[in-house]
Design an enzyme around this catalytic site. Structure first.
Site, PDB file in Angstrom:
ATOM      1  CG  ASP A   1      -2.158  -0.911   0.941  1.00  0.00           C
ATOM      2  OD1 ASP A   1      -2.737  -0.832  -0.146  1.00  0.00           O
ATOM      3  OD2 ASP A   1      -2.493  -1.714   1.839  1.00  0.00           O
TER       4      ASP A   1
ATOM      5  CG  ASP B   1      -7.751  -3.345  -3.112  1.00  0.00           C
ATOM      6  OD1 ASP B   1      -8.189  -4.368  -3.677  1.00  0.00           O
ATOM      7  OD2 ASP B   1      -8.234  -2.894  -2.060  1.00  0.00           O
TER       8      ASP B   1
END
Length: 370
Positions: free
Chosen positions: A90, A149
């Site tokens: 992330d 994602d």
């Protein structure tokens, strides 16, 4: 639309002052629970830690409010150390949405150094045998999970590669995008949430979900991540396969029989109980921002379709149905997002990334279409 967008940024400027007062100096806002009246916060390692400073920067850019910029600077300062974080994929969300915007707006070379270091950290997650960036670490359930994602985090790698960084980052981004295109999508152009890979060989072990309604369902925010990710990858690479794929994802979403009239999706396109189930304002915000960029690369007819859809989403999210009243909602902008319903986590609440992509969509509309 000009008046509406200006109003939203002025509202955001005041609303985020309400939010900032409730977040300790060493923490980041995460969500708000009306039942307790409390803002929930996170440490800077939480995957959403970059969205609050990123949102502040969009607000500053469009209001020139110095107090907002000062708050952004304070939050960037506590986040900066995460440029070394390698615990998951992330880093793009954490460091590019924050420091990427900060560098774009200010040109401060220290911010670029932070982004460069973050890209090197993210690249450690790349697994050459499978040609993908591993999202989460191995567990009893999965050997090499990669989630849709992850497409969003490729922007950090490609940008750094294009701005004096190591060319291998670009190759990593392209290889990951190609393998995701091959393995993550169904014939109808909807996306699985999680692919479990054998990281030595690249063999797909299984295709499952962690946040969707079912393994074979189309989790709404996942579709938005894919739409945004392939549009962005086309911007960098000029690869027409990515553009065609982004258009196919857009068509899947916009034409889906379960897409509501206001274009704010249910939390999963195949959720049980439609229409009596939760919406996901975050999926709508990401989708609106992505469509505004996709419109830049389409035919005149496509441009008209994508901009009209994005405008409808912006108007929906700006209405009392989704946008908070001043001083309410813990200081967050949008209501009615769904984090992970199967995990009973962050259901029908505000979320920092919903606000961030809403502000980005407003900024993109104002910059490109007014």
């Amino acid at each position: 639309m000009k008046q509406l967008i200006d109003e939203q940024f002025q509202f955001a400027k005041e609303q985020y002052k309400v939010l900032s007062r409730q977040v300790p100096a060493d923490r980041m806002p995460k969500t708000y629970y009306a039942k307790t009246g409390k803002v929930e916060t996170s440490d800077t390692k939480w995957w959403c830690s970059g969205f609050y400073p990123g949102a502040l920067l969009y607000i500053y850019e469009n209001t020139k409010d110095e107090a907002t910029m000062a708050e952004a600077g304070r939050r960037l300062a506590i986040l900066e150390k995460e440029k070394h974080y390698t615990g998951n994929h992330d880093l793009g969300f954490m460091m590019y949405c924050s420091f990427g915007n900060a560098y774009r707006i200010t040109g401060n070379p220290a911010y670029k150094t932070t982004i460069d270091t973050a890209a090197a950290s993210l690249a450690t997650r790349y697994r050459p045998g499978a040609g993908v960036i591993q999202s989460w670490n191995a567990s009893k359930k999965m050997q090499g999970p990669v989630i849709i994602d992850n497409m969003m985090n490729l922007e950090l790698l490609y940008w750094v590669s294009d701005h004096g960084g190591d060319k291998k980052y670009r190759e990593i981004a392209l290889t990951h995008a190609d393998n995701t295109l091959k393995n993550h999508f169904r014939p109808d152009h909807s996306s699985y949430h999680v692919i479990d890979y054998d990281m030595q060989t690249g063999k797909v072990i299984k295709k499952v979900t962690a946040q969707g309604a079912a393994d074979e369902s189309a989790w709404s925010r996942g579709q938005s991540w894919g739409l945004y990710g392939y549009t962005m990858m086309y911007r960098f690479s000029g690869n027409k396969r990515y553009l065609a794929h982004a258009k196919n994802i857009a068509a899947f979403m916009l034409r889906h029989p379960n897409m509501p009239v206001d274009l704010v999706p249910y939390w999963d396109f195949n959720a049980p109980g439609i229409p009596d189930t939760y919406r996901d304002a975050s999926a709508a915000a990401v989708m609106a921002s992505a469509l505004l960029e996709l419109a830049q690369y389409g035919s005149k007819k496509e441009r008209k379709t994508y901009v009209a859809a994005a405008e409808k989403i912006i108007r929906s999210l700006s209405s009392p149905a989704y946008r908070a009243q001043p001083g309410e909602n813990g200081g967050f902008l949008l209501m009615h997002s769904t984090g992970a319903l199967p995990l009973k986590s962050e259901v029908d609440v505000p979320l920092t990334y919903a606000d961030y992509y809403f502000l980005e969509a407003l900024h993109r509309y104002k910059t490109w279409y007014l």
